[in-house]
Design a protein around this motif. Structure first.
Motif, PDB file in Angstrom:
ATOM      1  N   ASP A 139       8.406 -18.455  32.585  1.00  0.00           N
ATOM      2  CA  ASP A 139       7.418 -19.373  32.641  1.00  0.00           C
ATOM      3  C   ASP A 139       6.468 -19.654  31.801  1.00  0.00           C
ATOM      4  OD1 ASP A 139       5.230 -20.245  33.968  1.00  0.00           O
ATOM      5  OD2 ASP A 139       4.669 -18.611  35.313  1.00  0.00           O
ATOM      6  N   ASN A 140       6.627 -20.987  31.213  1.00  0.00           N
ATOM      7  CA  ASN A 140       5.589 -21.106  30.074  1.00  0.00           C
ATOM      8  C   ASN A 140       4.297 -21.947  30.617  1.00  0.00           C
ATOM      9  OD1 ASN A 140       6.915 -23.612  30.191  1.00  0.00           O
ATOM     10  ND2 ASN A 140       7.968 -23.441  28.502  1.00  0.00           N
ATOM     11  N   GLU A 141       4.264 -21.929  32.006  1.00  0.00           N
ATOM     12  CA  GLU A 141       3.155 -22.445  32.752  1.00  0.00           C
ATOM     13  C   GLU A 141       2.874 -23.908  32.667  1.00  0.00           C
ATOM     14  OE1 GLU A 141       0.315 -18.361  33.258  1.00  0.00           O
ATOM     15  OE2 GLU A 141      -0.119 -19.682  31.619  1.00  0.00           O
ATOM     16  N   ALA A 142       3.973 -24.702  32.076  1.00  0.00           N
ATOM     17  CA  ALA A 142       3.893 -26.432  32.108  1.00  0.00           C
ATOM     18  C   ALA A 142       5.110 -26.749  31.868  1.00  0.00           C
ATOM     19  CB  ALA A 142       2.782 -26.548  31.164  1.00  0.00           C
ATOM     20  N   TYR A 143       5.120 -28.171  31.999  1.00  0.00           N
ATOM     21  CA  TYR A 143       6.323 -28.909  31.540  1.00  0.00           C
ATOM     22  C   TYR A 143       6.471 -29.166  30.181  1.00  0.00           C
ATOM     23  CZ  TYR A 143       7.393 -29.781  36.631  1.00  0.00           C
ATOM     24  OH  TYR A 143       7.756 -29.409  37.934  1.00  0.00           O
ATOM     25  N   MET A 144       6.894 -28.017  29.294  1.00  0.00           N
ATOM     26  CA  MET A 144       6.272 -28.065  27.732  1.00  0.00           C
ATOM     27  C   MET A 144       7.499 -29.112  27.082  1.00  0.00           C
ATOM     28  SD  MET A 144       3.759 -26.326  27.462  1.00  0.00           S
ATOM     29  CE  MET A 144       2.884 -24.802  27.963  1.00  0.00           C
ATOM     30  N   ASN A 145       8.718 -28.998  27.744  1.00  0.00           N
ATOM     31  CA  ASN A 145       9.872 -29.879  27.134  1.00  0.00           C
ATOM     32  C   ASN A 145       9.417 -31.373  26.941  1.00  0.00           C
ATOM     33  OD1 ASN A 145      12.458 -30.514  26.290  1.00  0.00           O
ATOM     34  ND2 ASN A 145      13.148 -31.216  28.363  1.00  0.00           N
ATOM     35  N   THR A 146       8.785 -31.781  28.192  1.00  0.00           N
ATOM     36  CA  THR A 146       8.575 -33.278  28.063  1.00  0.00           C
ATOM     37  C   THR A 146       7.239 -33.587  27.818  1.00  0.00           C
ATOM     38  OG1 THR A 146       8.348 -32.961  30.643  1.00  0.00           O
ATOM     39  CG2 THR A 146      10.426 -33.798  29.847  1.00  0.00           C
ATOM     40  N   GLY A 147       6.361 -32.922  27.403  1.00  0.00           N
ATOM     41  CA  GLY A 147       5.208 -33.334  27.009  1.00  0.00           C
ATOM     42  C   GLY A 147       3.681 -32.573  27.313  1.00  0.00           C
ATOM     43  N   ILE A 148       3.883 -31.233  28.044  1.00  0.00           N
ATOM     44  CA  ILE A 148       2.822 -30.483  28.409  1.00  0.00           C
ATOM     45  C   ILE A 148       2.234 -30.988  29.308  1.00  0.00           C
ATOM     46  CG2 ILE A 148       1.067 -28.955  27.479  1.00  0.00           C
ATOM     47  CD1 ILE A 148       1.595 -29.674  24.453  1.00  0.00           C
ATOM     48  N   GLN A 149       3.056 -31.497  30.591  1.00  0.00           N
ATOM     49  CA  GLN A 149       2.406 -31.637  31.909  1.00  0.00           C
ATOM     50  C   GLN A 149       2.309 -30.541  32.680  1.00  0.00           C
ATOM     51  OE1 GLN A 149       5.478 -33.144  30.727  1.00  0.00           O
ATOM     52  NE2 GLN A 149       5.495 -35.267  30.652  1.00  0.00           N
ATOM     53  N   ARG A 150       1.245 -30.580  33.642  1.00  0.00           N
ATOM     54  CA  ARG A 150       0.864 -29.594  34.419  1.00  0.00           C
ATOM     55  C   ARG A 150       2.070 -29.300  35.295  1.00  0.00           C
ATOM     56  NH1 ARG A 150       0.946 -29.758  39.779  1.00  0.00           N
ATOM     57  NH2 ARG A 150      -0.935 -28.653  40.193  1.00  0.00           N
ATOM     58  N   PRO A 215      20.354 -10.816  46.234  1.00  0.00           N
ATOM     59  CA  PRO A 215      19.705 -11.607  45.225  1.00  0.00           C
ATOM     60  C   PRO A 215      18.623 -10.723  44.666  1.00  0.00           C
ATOM     61  CG  PRO A 215      19.476 -12.659  47.811  1.00  0.00           C
ATOM     62  CD  PRO A 215      20.226 -11.231  47.623  1.00  0.00           C
ATOM     63  N   ALA A 216      18.199 -11.226  43.385  1.00  0.00           N
ATOM     64  CA  ALA A 216      17.248 -10.442  42.439  1.00  0.00           C
ATOM     65  C   ALA A 216      16.597 -11.565  41.860  1.00  0.00           C
ATOM     66  CB  ALA A 216      17.539  -9.446  41.903  1.00  0.00           C
ATOM     67  N   TYR A 217      15.286 -11.327  41.632  1.00  0.00           N
ATOM     68  CA  TYR A 217      14.535 -12.396  41.055  1.00  0.00           C
ATOM     69  C   TYR A 217      13.069 -12.008  39.965  1.00  0.00           C
ATOM     70  CZ  TYR A 217      10.549 -16.229  40.578  1.00  0.00           C
ATOM     71  OH  TYR A 217       9.818 -17.085  39.965  1.00  0.00           O
ATOM     72  N   VAL A 218      13.360 -12.203  38.888  1.00  0.00           N
ATOM     73  CA  VAL A 218      12.536 -12.025  37.966  1.00  0.00           C
ATOM     74  C   VAL A 218      11.762 -12.823  37.229  1.00  0.00           C
ATOM     75  CG1 VAL A 218      12.422 -10.480  35.531  1.00  0.00           C
ATOM     76  CG2 VAL A 218      14.357 -10.254  37.156  1.00  0.00           C
ATOM     77  N   HIS A 219      10.365 -12.871  37.200  1.00  0.00           N
ATOM     78  CA  HIS A 219       9.599 -13.838  36.626  1.00  0.00           C
ATOM     79  C   HIS A 219       8.788 -13.335  35.487  1.00  0.00           C
ATOM     80  CE1 HIS A 219       7.138 -17.360  38.051  1.00  0.00           C
ATOM     81  NE2 HIS A 219       6.379 -16.936  36.670  1.00  0.00           N
ATOM     82  N   ILE A 220       9.222 -14.288  34.381  1.00  0.00           N
ATOM     83  CA  ILE A 220       9.091 -13.769  33.011  1.00  0.00           C
ATOM     84  C   ILE A 220       8.134 -14.616  32.457  1.00  0.00           C
ATOM     85  CG2 ILE A 220      10.114 -13.339  30.914  1.00  0.00           C
ATOM     86  CD1 ILE A 220      12.929 -12.928  32.366  1.00  0.00           C
ATOM     87  N   LEU A 221       6.939 -14.131  32.134  1.00  0.00           N
ATOM     88  CA  LEU A 221       5.817 -14.911  31.209  1.00  0.00           C
ATOM     89  C   LEU A 221       6.420 -15.226  29.754  1.00  0.00           C
ATOM     90  CD1 LEU A 221       2.996 -16.129  31.357  1.00  0.00           C
ATOM     91  CD2 LEU A 221       2.250 -14.061  30.503  1.00  0.00           C
ATOM     92  N   SER A 222       6.404 -16.559  29.385  1.00  0.00           N
ATOM     93  CA  SER A 222       6.849 -16.919  28.029  1.00  0.00           C
ATOM     94  C   SER A 222       5.785 -17.746  27.411  1.00  0.00           C
ATOM     95  CB  SER A 222       8.170 -17.659  28.434  1.00  0.00           C
ATOM     96  OG  SER A 222       9.074 -16.901  29.062  1.00  0.00           O
TER      97      SER A 222
END
Length: 307
Positions: A139-150, A215-222
């Protein structure tokens, strides 16, 4: 393959690099560090399904790849569905004797957009069906790859290209979607939050997720220094501040039981926000509003831990 290890106190970490260096991540990329640590925890007996996003782009520029394990590039919307199919297919092939009986970890990887937005339907279905796989949200908290969209994981008050701060806007006006809580609501065996700024905690959680049946879910702040507008040498520091201020608490939920992994007196959220250009427009009143919400949400989490 003989593995070499390096010691950190009582801990040992493999020198093997299933996610090899030489990728095209930005300088200081917290997500690349997180993937590297996750793969060290998982080892090589894995199959990766990777959604479109930063990690897919930086790690697989044709004809090169950083992946030293079986790896599938999938679309934004179907990463968990692909992982479900791989998991089911391996079971059938082993049952029919087509391949040897051997445990293989099936891992789905997605960013916050591929997880909380575009791919949430496939993820929910895979969790509900009970597939034995691990989902890692970087989770880097936006669509960073395509231009920092929310995205729906962009925090309140952050300025992005599609939710820009201005004279009449503070930027993102909705609160960050709570994906770990959504995963917990599916009644799965293991959910956790993690950060590469706390590397041992993160690797232990990824390993625990791999050992779980189901199932296992890990949410990683990036931390994304490009999108968050931070100095490239502060990614680890900012990741630690996210935890220390209560913005991103580290906890795990095993079979519905909550455990808080880092629990100290919280630092002011301003210590975290003021190091990032995406929050530089916030007034003291808005920062206090964020502080009040963090204090409230942290108290709710502690109440769940107390049970």
């Amino acid at each position: 393959m003989t593995q070499e290890f390096i010691k950190f106190g009582k801990r040992e970490i493999t020198m093997d690099e299933p996610f090899a260096p030489g990728h095209r991540g930005c300088i200081g990329c917290g997500e690349a560090l997180a993937v590297r640590l996750a793969m060290k925890a998982l080892g090589r007996d894995v199959v990766i399904a990777n959604a479109t996003g930063c990690i897919e782009i930086i790690s697989s520029p044709l004809p090169d790849t950083s992946w030293q394990v079986p790896w599938i590039h999938t679309l934004f919307e179907n990463t968990a569905a692909v992982a479900s199919g791989v998991e089911s297919g391996l079971k059938v092939l082993q049952r029919k004797g087509r391949i040897p009986q051997k445990h293989v970890d099936i891992v789905a990887i997605g960013g916050d957009g591929a997880t909380a937005d575009i791919g949430i339907q496939a993820l929910s279905g895979a969790l509900e069906r009970g597939h034995d796989f691990i989902y890692l949200c970087f989770d880097n908290e936006a669509y960073m790859n395509t231009g920092i969209q929310r995205s729906s994981a962009t925090p309140y008050g952050a300025s992005t290209t599609t939710a820009p701060a201005g004279k009449t806007s503070i930027g993102q006006q909705t609160q960050k979607k709570n994906m770990p809580a959504i995963a917990v609501a599916h009644g799965i065996p293991y959910v956790a939050t993690a950060s590469p700024s706390f590397p041992f905690d993160m690797m232990e959680k990824v390993k625990k997720a791999a050992d779980v049946e189901g199932p296992a879910y890990v949410h990683i702040l990036s931390v994304c220094d490009t999108g968050w507008r931070t100095p490239t040498n502060l990614s680890v520091t900012i990741g630690r501040l996210a935890v220390q201020t209560g913005i991103f608490p580290l906890y795990e939920v095993e079979n519905g039981v909550y455990k808080l992994n880092v629990d100290k007196d919280l630092k002011p959220v301003a210590d975290y926000l003021k190091k990032q250009g995406r929050f530089r427009h916030l007034s003291d009143d808005e920062i206090q509003k964020i502080q009040d919400r963090v204090t409230e949400e942290y108290a709710k989490l502690k109440a769940k831990v107390a049970g």
